[in-house]
Design a protein around this motif. Structure first.
Motif, PDB file in Angstrom:
ATOM      1  N   ARG A  11       0.697  -1.158  -0.020  1.00 17.76           N
ATOM      2  CA  ARG A  11       0.001  -0.034   0.092  1.00 17.76           C
ATOM      3  C   ARG A  11       0.846   1.284  -0.021  1.00 17.76           C
ATOM      4  N   THR A  12       1.917   1.120   0.945  1.00 15.87           N
ATOM      5  CA  THR A  12       2.828   2.497   0.828  1.00 15.87           C
ATOM      6  C   THR A  12       3.418   2.686  -0.462  1.00 15.87           C
ATOM      7  N   LEU A  13       4.034   1.735  -1.090  1.00 15.12           N
ATOM      8  CA  LEU A  13       4.779   1.888  -2.322  1.00 15.12           C
ATOM      9  C   LEU A  13       3.729   2.311  -3.348  1.00 15.12           C
ATOM     10  N   VAL A  14       2.597   2.004  -3.527  1.00  9.55           N
ATOM     11  CA  VAL A  14       1.637   2.712  -4.595  1.00  9.55           C
ATOM     12  C   VAL A  14       1.311   4.002  -4.196  1.00  9.55           C
ATOM     13  N   GLU A  15       1.075   4.028  -2.837  1.00 12.60           N
ATOM     14  CA  GLU A  15       0.873   5.783  -2.423  1.00 12.60           C
ATOM     15  C   GLU A  15       2.094   6.613  -2.861  1.00 12.60           C
ATOM     16  N   ARG A  16       3.371   6.039  -2.529  1.00 14.53           N
ATOM     17  CA  ARG A  16       4.527   6.765  -2.878  1.00 14.53           C
ATOM     18  C   ARG A  16       4.478   7.057  -4.416  1.00 14.53           C
ATOM     19  N   ILE A  17       4.097   5.800  -5.373  1.00 11.97           N
ATOM     20  CA  ILE A  17       4.516   5.923  -6.742  1.00 11.97           C
ATOM     21  C   ILE A  17       3.364   7.251  -7.154  1.00 11.97           C
ATOM     22  N   ASN A  18       2.081   7.056  -6.704  1.00 15.69           N
ATOM     23  CA  ASN A  18       0.889   8.114  -7.017  1.00 15.69           C
ATOM     24  C   ASN A  18       1.455   9.557  -6.603  1.00 15.69           C
ATOM     25  N   LEU A  20       4.218  10.866  -6.454  1.00 17.23           N
ATOM     26  CA  LEU A  20       5.300  11.308  -7.542  1.00 17.23           C
ATOM     27  C   LEU A  20       4.767  12.616  -8.236  1.00 17.23           C
ATOM     28  N   LEU A  21       3.505  12.595  -8.378  1.00 19.01           N
ATOM     29  CA  LEU A  21       2.736  13.374  -9.348  1.00 19.01           C
ATOM     30  C   LEU A  21       2.523  14.650  -8.527  1.00 19.01           C
ATOM     31  N   ASP A  22       2.598  14.508  -7.300  1.00 19.75           N
ATOM     32  CA  ASP A  22       2.346  15.868  -6.585  1.00 19.75           C
ATOM     33  C   ASP A  22       3.520  16.477  -6.704  1.00 19.75           C
ATOM     34  N   GLU A  23       4.868  16.459  -7.109  1.00 21.25           N
ATOM     35  CA  GLU A  23       5.735  17.227  -7.276  1.00 21.25           C
ATOM     36  C   GLU A  23       6.221  17.340  -8.713  1.00 21.25           C
ATOM     37  N   ALA A  24       5.274  16.814  -9.595  1.00 23.18           N
ATOM     38  CA  ALA A  24       5.549  16.990 -11.003  1.00 23.18           C
ATOM     39  C   ALA A  24       5.412  18.434 -11.574  1.00 23.18           C
ATOM     40  N   GLU A  25       6.226  18.474 -12.740  1.00 23.40           N
ATOM     41  CA  GLU A  25       5.595  19.515 -13.582  1.00 23.40           C
ATOM     42  C   GLU A  25       5.209  19.187 -15.009  1.00 23.40           C
ATOM     43  N   PRO A  26       4.638  20.297 -15.539  1.00 23.08           N
ATOM     44  CA  PRO A  26       3.946  19.784 -17.115  1.00 23.08           C
ATOM     45  C   PRO A  26       5.268  19.585 -17.876  1.00 23.08           C
ATOM     46  N   SER A  27       5.029  18.624 -19.005  1.00 23.22           N
ATOM     47  CA  SER A  27       6.292  18.466 -19.926  1.00 23.22           C
ATOM     48  C   SER A  27       5.864  19.618 -20.974  1.00 23.22           C
ATOM     49  N   PRO A  28       7.012  19.966 -21.735  1.00 21.68           N
ATOM     50  CA  PRO A  28       6.981  21.003 -22.620  1.00 21.68           C
ATOM     51  C   PRO A  28       5.918  21.132 -23.425  1.00 21.68           C
ATOM     52  N   ALA A  29       5.549  20.042 -23.933  1.00 25.48           N
ATOM     53  CA  ALA A  29       4.335  19.895 -24.751  1.00 25.48           C
ATOM     54  C   ALA A  29       3.199  20.211 -23.991  1.00 25.48           C
ATOM     55  N   LYS A  30       2.990  19.710 -22.766  1.00 22.19           N
ATOM     56  CA  LYS A  30       1.903  19.741 -21.969  1.00 22.19           C
ATOM     57  C   LYS A  30       1.641  21.375 -21.667  1.00 22.19           C
ATOM     58  N   ALA A  31       2.668  21.961 -21.444  1.00 22.15           N
ATOM     59  CA  ALA A  31       2.684  23.483 -21.115  1.00 22.15           C
ATOM     60  C   ALA A  31       2.294  24.235 -22.250  1.00 22.15           C
ATOM     61  N   VAL A  96       8.479  14.104 -13.873  1.00 17.54           N
ATOM     62  CA  VAL A  96       8.625  13.548 -12.376  1.00 17.54           C
ATOM     63  C   VAL A  96      10.202  14.089 -11.905  1.00 17.54           C
ATOM     64  N   ASP A  97      10.145  14.505 -10.730  1.00 14.97           N
ATOM     65  CA  ASP A  97      11.401  14.664 -10.105  1.00 14.97           C
ATOM     66  C   ASP A  97      12.448  13.673 -10.038  1.00 14.97           C
ATOM     67  N   ASN A  98      13.494  13.650 -10.816  1.00 16.30           N
ATOM     68  CA  ASN A  98      14.444  12.393 -10.674  1.00 16.30           C
ATOM     69  C   ASN A  98      15.078  11.990  -9.199  1.00 16.30           C
ATOM     70  N   ARG A  99      14.852  13.051  -8.621  1.00 14.33           N
ATOM     71  CA  ARG A  99      15.606  12.740  -7.186  1.00 14.33           C
ATOM     72  C   ARG A  99      14.635  11.964  -6.221  1.00 14.33           C
ATOM     73  N   SER A 100      13.415  12.462  -6.580  1.00 11.33           N
ATOM     74  CA  SER A 100      12.458  11.555  -5.689  1.00 11.33           C
ATOM     75  C   SER A 100      12.298  10.398  -6.392  1.00 11.33           C
ATOM     76  N   LEU A 101      12.338  10.277  -7.377  1.00 11.36           N
ATOM     77  CA  LEU A 101      12.276   8.740  -8.063  1.00 11.36           C
ATOM     78  C   LEU A 101      13.380   7.841  -7.559  1.00 11.36           C
ATOM     79  N   THR A 102      14.458   8.361  -7.789  1.00 12.85           N
ATOM     80  CA  THR A 102      15.696   7.372  -7.160  1.00 12.85           C
ATOM     81  C   THR A 102      15.699   7.253  -5.734  1.00 12.85           C
ATOM     82  N   SER A 103      15.183   8.106  -5.013  1.00  8.37           N
ATOM     83  CA  SER A 103      15.003   7.943  -3.496  1.00  8.37           C
ATOM     84  C   SER A 103      13.711   6.876  -3.180  1.00  8.37           C
ATOM     85  N   LEU A 104      12.814   6.957  -4.077  1.00 10.28           N
ATOM     86  CA  LEU A 104      11.702   5.752  -4.044  1.00 10.28           C
ATOM     87  C   LEU A 104      12.298   4.501  -4.223  1.00 10.28           C
TER      88      LEU A 104
END
Length: 285
Positions: A11-18, A20-31, A96-104
Motif C-alpha cells: 500500500r505504501t509503495l503505490v501511495e508513494r508512486i502516485n 510522485l505526481l504531486d511534485e511533477a511539472e508539465p512537460s514542454p508539450a503539456k505546457a 517527475v522529479d528524478n531525485r524523488s524517483l531514485t529515493s523511492l
C-alpha cells in the motif's frame, strides 16, 4: 519497526508512486497545450515564455494550494472548471522529479531486501529504478495515473524480462506471488477491521451480479476455476469489490504447491463462501 513497514509495503509503495505526481511539472508539450487552450479562450494574451513562468510557479505550490483561483489570478479572466481539468497531470504529460524517483527506488530496494529478505538480482536498485521509470514514462497502452500494486508488479516483470529474458522467471513468479499475497492480505485485514454496522441494509443486485456471485460460490464449493467478473469496468458496489479482491487472492493460492500459500487456501475459500452467502441473503428483493 521494519516488520510494520514491510506489512504495509504494497500500500505504501503505490501511495508513494502516485504521490510522485504531486511534485511533477508539465512537460514542454503539456505546457504548450495549456498555453494554447488559455489563448484560444481569451484567458492569456502574452507570450508563451511568460505563461510558462506563471505555470511553473503554479506547480511549485503545494498540491492542496493548486486551486483554480490560484491560476485565475495570473490570467486575463477566470477559467472554466472544464479548462482547469486540463491542468491535472498524469505520468504521460508530467515530468517527475528524478531525485524523488531514485529515493523511492532506494526505499523499495531496502524494504525488499530487509523486510522481504530477498537476495535475488531482480530486486537490485537499478532494476527497481528502471521499473519506476517505466511506470512514470508509460507507453500508450499503459496506465498513466491511479497506479495500483498489480500495475507495479507487471511493470517490474516487464523490466526484468527486458533486462534478463526468462533467466529469472522462477524467482519473479515466487517473489511477485508472495508480494501479491501480502497485498491481498492487507486489503482483507483492513476490510475485516472496518467497523461493521449493526444493521446491514439490503443491497440491490442486478441479475448479472447475482449470477456471478452464485458462480463464485459454486466454484469455491467445488474448487473450480473462479469465474471472471462479467463486466469490463469491474464491480462498483463496495461489497462486490471486496468479494472480487478475495477471489483474486484465492486464484493465487488455488493451484500452487508452495507450502506458505497452501496453508491459507482453506481460510480464503471459507471467506469467499461466507461473503457470497451474506450477499445473497442481504440482497434487496
Amino acid at each position: 519497526m521494519i516488520q510494520d513497514l514491510w506489512h504495509t509495503f504494497p500500500r505504501t509503495l503505490v501511495e508513494r508512486i502516485n504521490s510522485l505526481l504531486d511534485e511533477a511539472e508539465p512537460s514542454p508539450a503539456k505546457a504548450f497545450q495549456l498555453y494554447k487552450s488559455c489563448q484560444s479562450e481569451n484567458l492569456w494574451s502574452d507570450t508563451f515564455e511568460k505563461f510558462q513562468k506563471k505555470l511553473n510557479l503554479f506547480y511549485q505550490l503545494p498540491k492542496h494550494d493548486r486551486k483554480k483561483s490560484a491560476m485565475d489570478k495570473v490570467l486575463d479572466a477566470p477559467m472554466s472548471s472544464v479548462t482547469f481539468e486540463e491542468f491535472h497531470l498524469n505520468f504521460r504529460n508530467g515530468l517527475v522529479d528524478n531525485r524523488s524517483l531514485t529515493s523511492l527506488a532506494s526505499w523499495t530496494h531496502h524494504l525488499l531486501r530487509v523486510g522481504g529478505k530477498y537476495t535475488s538480482l531482480v530486486i537490485a536498485e537499478d532494476v527497481i529504478t528502471k521499473t519506476l521509470n517505466y511506470i512514470t514514462h508509460p507507453p500508450l497502452f499503459e496506465k498513466s495515473s491511479n497506479i495500483d500494486f498489480d500495475d507495479f508488479c507487471e511493470a517490474w516483470k516487464k523490466t526484468v524480462f527486458k533486462l534478463y529474458g526468462r533467466n529469472h522467471d522462477a524467482e519473479m513468479t515466487r517473489i511477485v506471488g508472495e508480494l501479491r499475497m501480502l497485498s491481498a492480505q492487507l486489503i482483507q485485514e483492513e476490510s475485516e477491521h472496518r467497523e461493521r454496522p449493526l444493521l446491514i441494509p439490503g443491497i440491490y443486485l442486478t441479475q448479472t451480479e447475482i449470477d456471478w456471485t452464485m458462480a463464485v460460490m459454486e466454484a469455491a464449493e467445488e474448487n473450480l476455476e473462479m469465474p471472471k467478473y462479467p463486466l469490463s469496468r469491474g464491480p462498483q458496489k463496495p461489497r462486490l469489490i471486496e468479494l472480487l479482491r478475495v477471489v483474486q487472492l484465492f486464484k493465487i493460492v488455488q493451484n500452487t504447491k508452495l507450502p506458505e500459500f497452501v496453508q491459507h487456501r482453506e481460510r480464503i475459500r471459507a471467506t469467499i463462501l461466507d461473503r457470497c452467502q451474506r450477499l445473497l441473503a442481504d440482497k434487496a428483493s
